[in-house]
Write an enzyme that holds these catalytic residues in place. Sequence first.
Site, PDB file in Angstrom:
ATOM      1  N   CYS A 102       0.849  -1.192   0.000  1.00  0.00           N
ATOM      2  CA  CYS A 102       0.000   0.000   0.000  1.00  0.00           C
ATOM      3  C   CYS A 102       0.880   1.236   0.000  1.00  0.00           C
ATOM      4  O   CYS A 102       1.883   1.293   0.724  1.00  0.00           O
ATOM      5  CB  CYS A 102      -0.900  -0.019   1.238  1.00  0.00           C
ATOM      6  SG  CYS A 102      -2.032   1.376   1.334  1.00  0.00           S
ATOM      7  N   HIS A 144      -9.150  -3.961  -1.877  1.00  0.00           N
ATOM      8  CA  HIS A 144      -8.167  -3.187  -1.119  1.00  0.00           C
ATOM      9  C   HIS A 144      -8.571  -1.709  -1.082  1.00  0.00           C
ATOM     10  O   HIS A 144      -8.588  -1.084  -0.015  1.00  0.00           O
ATOM     11  CB  HIS A 144      -6.792  -3.360  -1.782  1.00  0.00           C
ATOM     12  CG  HIS A 144      -5.693  -2.562  -1.149  1.00  0.00           C
ATOM     13  ND1 HIS A 144      -4.689  -3.137  -0.415  1.00  0.00           N
ATOM     14  CD2 HIS A 144      -5.424  -1.225  -1.172  1.00  0.00           C
ATOM     15  CE1 HIS A 144      -3.855  -2.185  -0.006  1.00  0.00           C
ATOM     16  NE2 HIS A 144      -4.277  -1.013  -0.460  1.00  0.00           N
ATOM     17  N   GLU A 145      -8.923  -1.165  -2.246  1.00  0.00           N
ATOM     18  CA  GLU A 145      -9.295   0.255  -2.321  1.00  0.00           C
ATOM     19  C   GLU A 145     -10.632   0.513  -1.622  1.00  0.00           C
ATOM     20  O   GLU A 145     -10.797   1.539  -0.959  1.00  0.00           O
ATOM     21  CB  GLU A 145      -9.324   0.742  -3.766  1.00  0.00           C
ATOM     22  CG  GLU A 145      -7.997   0.620  -4.507  1.00  0.00           C
ATOM     23  CD  GLU A 145      -6.802   1.267  -3.813  1.00  0.00           C
ATOM     24  OE1 GLU A 145      -6.988   2.216  -3.024  1.00  0.00           O
ATOM     25  OE2 GLU A 145      -5.672   0.805  -4.058  1.00  0.00           O
ATOM     26  N   HIS A 148     -10.172   1.076   1.951  1.00  0.00           N
ATOM     27  CA  HIS A 148      -9.732   2.436   2.283  1.00  0.00           C
ATOM     28  C   HIS A 148     -10.922   3.360   2.518  1.00  0.00           C
ATOM     29  O   HIS A 148     -10.860   4.260   3.358  1.00  0.00           O
ATOM     30  CB  HIS A 148      -8.860   3.031   1.169  1.00  0.00           C
ATOM     31  CG  HIS A 148      -7.426   2.658   1.259  1.00  0.00           C
ATOM     32  ND1 HIS A 148      -6.624   2.968   2.333  1.00  0.00           N
ATOM     33  CD2 HIS A 148      -6.625   1.995   0.381  1.00  0.00           C
ATOM     34  CE1 HIS A 148      -5.396   2.522   2.120  1.00  0.00           C
ATOM     35  NE2 HIS A 148      -5.371   1.920   0.938  1.00  0.00           N
TER      36      HIS A 148
END
Length: 177
Positions: A102, A144-145, A148
Amino acid sequence: MTNLNLEIAQVGNSILRQKAEMVRNIGDEKLQQLIDRLLTTARDANGVGIAAPQVYQSYRLFIICSRPSPRYPDAPLMEPTAMINPSIISHSDEIVKGWEGCLSVPDVRGLVPRYREIIVEYLDRYGESHRQELSDFVARIFQHELDHLDGILFIDRVEKSEDLMDKESGEVSQIKS
């Protein structure tokens, strides 16, 4: 020429732990400029994705820009895509572990379990609605995004300390979140 790259928040910064706000006005010029700058920042940092909270902007917006790079030499090539107010509407039962890094957690890699296949919905930068099936590496980037946008980092998803390592030394890292 002006540098369009944005500063990337690092682990420990509170913005990375906040739930991002829904985007209400896609046509807003500042939002469109943010999309352009996110694209440039991800590319120049050799990232395959970047989320607005990583650049101190609390919006449900991220970029997926999978392509081979020094960080991900086997990544598939795809057109960089802005995904606004994204969601996963269904997923496979199969979960696979894969190594992730990341831009906000530099020099650390983690073995993270993710769904192998997902069906997603999002709006593009023009307000058009999309539904897409994603698999393998691109599905991993999306998940993953999306994390966030919910204040979750990949280090939170690692199941055991042995699955987290410092990229340089290859040893288990102690990370301040």
